[in-house]
Scaffold this motif. Structure first.
Motif, PDB file in Angstrom:
ATOM      1  N   GLY A  91       3.259  43.075 -42.771  1.00 35.56           N
ATOM      2  CA  GLY A  91       2.597  41.587 -42.719  1.00 35.56           C
ATOM      3  C   GLY A  91       1.093  41.695 -42.996  1.00 35.56           C
ATOM      4  O   GLY A  91       1.021  40.567 -43.361  1.00 35.56           O
ATOM      5  N   GLU A 157      -2.306  32.345 -39.846  1.00 42.12           N
ATOM      6  CA  GLU A 157      -1.301  33.384 -40.156  1.00 42.12           C
ATOM      7  C   GLU A 157      -1.222  34.368 -38.913  1.00 42.12           C
ATOM      8  O   GLU A 157       0.089  34.882 -38.656  1.00 42.12           O
ATOM      9  CB  GLU A 157      -1.392  33.891 -41.379  1.00 42.12           C
ATOM     10  CG  GLU A 157      -0.508  34.853 -41.942  1.00 42.12           C
ATOM     11  CD  GLU A 157       1.219  34.482 -41.973  1.00 42.12           C
ATOM     12  OE1 GLU A 157       1.732  35.082 -41.146  1.00 42.12           O
ATOM     13  OE2 GLU A 157       1.373  33.323 -42.182  1.00 42.12           O
ATOM     14  N   ARG A 160       0.850  32.929 -36.053  1.00 43.11           N
ATOM     15  CA  ARG A 160       2.211  32.643 -36.455  1.00 43.11           C
ATOM     16  C   ARG A 160       2.557  34.044 -36.411  1.00 43.11           C
ATOM     17  O   ARG A 160       3.884  34.366 -35.744  1.00 43.11           O
ATOM     18  CB  ARG A 160       2.200  32.252 -37.691  1.00 43.11           C
ATOM     19  CG  ARG A 160       2.258  30.769 -37.902  1.00 43.11           C
ATOM     20  CD  ARG A 160       2.696  30.280 -39.226  1.00 43.11           C
ATOM     21  NE  ARG A 160       1.962  30.617 -40.367  1.00 43.11           N
ATOM     22  CZ  ARG A 160       1.076  29.812 -40.889  1.00 43.11           C
ATOM     23  NH1 ARG A 160       0.604  28.630 -40.359  1.00 43.11           N
ATOM     24  NH2 ARG A 160       0.055  30.372 -41.867  1.00 43.11           N
ATOM     25  N   SER A 161       2.080  35.152 -36.699  1.00 42.74           N
ATOM     26  CA  SER A 161       2.623  36.302 -36.474  1.00 42.74           C
ATOM     27  C   SER A 161       2.495  36.808 -35.041  1.00 42.74           C
ATOM     28  O   SER A 161       3.740  37.411 -34.771  1.00 42.74           O
ATOM     29  CB  SER A 161       1.578  37.257 -37.276  1.00 42.74           C
ATOM     30  OG  SER A 161       1.742  38.649 -37.092  1.00 42.74           O
ATOM     31  N   LEU A 163       3.159  35.198 -32.610  1.00 41.75           N
ATOM     32  CA  LEU A 163       4.005  34.066 -32.118  1.00 41.75           C
ATOM     33  C   LEU A 163       5.581  34.791 -32.250  1.00 41.75           C
ATOM     34  O   LEU A 163       6.439  34.543 -31.428  1.00 41.75           O
ATOM     35  CB  LEU A 163       3.993  32.666 -32.349  1.00 41.75           C
ATOM     36  CG  LEU A 163       2.753  31.969 -31.684  1.00 41.75           C
ATOM     37  CD1 LEU A 163       2.446  30.444 -32.318  1.00 41.75           C
ATOM     38  CD2 LEU A 163       2.781  31.963 -30.145  1.00 41.75           C
ATOM     39  N   ARG A 164       5.626  35.047 -33.549  1.00 43.16           N
ATOM     40  CA  ARG A 164       6.765  35.558 -34.075  1.00 43.16           C
ATOM     41  C   ARG A 164       7.242  36.814 -33.418  1.00 43.16           C
ATOM     42  O   ARG A 164       8.483  37.256 -32.999  1.00 43.16           O
ATOM     43  CB  ARG A 164       6.969  35.998 -35.626  1.00 43.16           C
ATOM     44  CG  ARG A 164       7.240  34.701 -36.467  1.00 43.16           C
ATOM     45  CD  ARG A 164       7.525  35.136 -37.812  1.00 43.16           C
ATOM     46  NE  ARG A 164       6.451  35.713 -38.579  1.00 43.16           N
ATOM     47  CZ  ARG A 164       5.392  35.149 -39.197  1.00 43.16           C
ATOM     48  NH1 ARG A 164       5.497  33.757 -39.332  1.00 43.16           N
ATOM     49  NH2 ARG A 164       4.433  35.803 -39.766  1.00 43.16           N
ATOM     50  N   ARG A 165       6.204  37.891 -33.087  1.00 45.02           N
ATOM     51  CA  ARG A 165       6.448  38.900 -32.518  1.00 45.02           C
ATOM     52  C   ARG A 165       6.874  38.873 -30.998  1.00 45.02           C
ATOM     53  O   ARG A 165       7.613  39.534 -30.437  1.00 45.02           O
ATOM     54  CB  ARG A 165       5.080  39.939 -32.574  1.00 45.02           C
ATOM     55  CG  ARG A 165       5.488  40.863 -33.383  1.00 45.02           C
ATOM     56  CD  ARG A 165       4.210  41.971 -33.427  1.00 45.02           C
ATOM     57  NE  ARG A 165       3.312  42.016 -34.584  1.00 45.02           N
ATOM     58  CZ  ARG A 165       2.233  42.168 -34.626  1.00 45.02           C
ATOM     59  NH1 ARG A 165       1.344  42.374 -33.723  1.00 45.02           N
ATOM     60  NH2 ARG A 165       1.703  41.963 -36.012  1.00 45.02           N
ATOM     61  N   ARG A 166       6.044  37.949 -30.426  1.00 43.33           N
ATOM     62  CA  ARG A 166       6.316  37.498 -29.050  1.00 43.33           C
ATOM     63  C   ARG A 166       7.889  36.934 -28.944  1.00 43.33           C
ATOM     64  O   ARG A 166       8.320  37.186 -28.106  1.00 43.33           O
ATOM     65  CB  ARG A 166       5.381  36.379 -28.511  1.00 43.33           C
ATOM     66  CG  ARG A 166       5.622  36.035 -26.989  1.00 43.33           C
ATOM     67  CD  ARG A 166       4.643  35.185 -26.527  1.00 43.33           C
ATOM     68  NE  ARG A 166       3.535  36.007 -26.271  1.00 43.33           N
ATOM     69  CZ  ARG A 166       2.247  35.339 -25.907  1.00 43.33           C
ATOM     70  NH1 ARG A 166       2.068  34.045 -25.727  1.00 43.33           N
ATOM     71  NH2 ARG A 166       1.315  36.462 -25.555  1.00 43.33           N
ATOM     72  N   ARG A 167       8.239  36.160 -29.769  1.00 40.69           N
ATOM     73  CA  ARG A 167       9.741  35.673 -29.616  1.00 40.69           C
ATOM     74  C   ARG A 167      10.468  36.742 -29.903  1.00 40.69           C
ATOM     75  O   ARG A 167      11.610  36.704 -29.201  1.00 40.69           O
ATOM     76  CB  ARG A 167       9.963  34.438 -30.517  1.00 40.69           C
ATOM     77  CG  ARG A 167       9.239  33.171 -30.354  1.00 40.69           C
ATOM     78  CD  ARG A 167       9.756  32.185 -31.093  1.00 40.69           C
ATOM     79  NE  ARG A 167       9.330  32.358 -32.486  1.00 40.69           N
ATOM     80  CZ  ARG A 167       8.473  31.767 -32.933  1.00 40.69           C
ATOM     81  NH1 ARG A 167       7.695  30.868 -32.350  1.00 40.69           N
ATOM     82  NH2 ARG A 167       8.060  31.987 -34.258  1.00 40.69           N
ATOM     83  N   ALA A 168      10.052  37.846 -30.689  1.00 38.43           N
ATOM     84  CA  ALA A 168      11.291  38.835 -30.997  1.00 38.43           C
ATOM     85  C   ALA A 168      11.103  39.839 -30.004  1.00 38.43           C
ATOM     86  O   ALA A 168      12.455  40.760 -29.852  1.00 38.43           O
ATOM     87  CB  ALA A 168      10.702  39.551 -32.295  1.00 38.43           C
TER      88      ALA A 168
END
Length: 173
Positions: A91, A157, A160-161, A163-168
């Motif tokens: 990323g 960005e 967003r990155s 937040l994506r990590r937190r959701r994953a």
């Protein structure tokens, strides 16, 4: 208006207009789509043409500062294009891509500012009446706008990155 250009200057100018349009489109539309990649390729190719032709334009008869900026832009374009190929693997390359492309567009706009003051009679008259600081102020405004874009898009960005990590990541039970 002074459009007394040699053929190389006309090719350079046409490539500049194509890069301006393609870059504006890429910046204003969703990222990562097929259309983004297609128009991005047009931007990269037009930037290559305009900066390579810039290296052959010698208004004052010697290699000078605009030639250095053309080389810097070629390096930025190479970094931006290459990093776009690596985004899926890591990323951090997205930030390199964003930054390189924003900075290359900034240098294109900065060159455009100089050309406007050089080639448009009304702008040349304004400089002669107001002094050269009007050019510097225009560049300062352009620089500030691009600094905001550079920092803003990279910060967005990054958020967003995260937040994506937190959701994953699995939540603790």
């Amino acid at each position: 208006m002074n459009l007394d250009l040699v053929p190389l200057g006309w090719v350079h100018s046409l490539a500049c207009f194509i890069a301006l349009a393609a870059g504006a489109y890429v910046f204003a539309t969703p990222k990562g789509t097929g259309r983004h990649r297609q128009v991005g390729q047009v931007f990269v190719i037009s930037q290559l043409v305009l900066n390579l032709t810039a290296l052959g334009i010698y208004q004052v008869g010697s290699f000078f500062f605009p030639h250095v900026l053309a080389i810097v832009t070629l390096v930025l374009i190479a970094a931006g294009w290459g990093s776009a190929r690596l985004i899926r693997r890591h990323g951090v390359w997205k930030h390199v891509h964003l930054s390189s492309m924003i900075l290359s567009y900034y240098l294109l706009i900065g060159g455009g500012v100089n050309e406007v003051f050089l080639r448009i009679d009304a702008m040349r008259d304004l400089v002669s009446r107001q002094g050269g600081q009007i050019i510097g102020m225009t560049h300062a405004v352009v620089m500030l706008v691009f600094l905001v874009l550079l920092l803003g898009w990279n910060a967005a960005e990054l958020v967003r990155s995260l937040l994506r990590r937190r959701r994953a990541s699995p939540s603790p039970a």
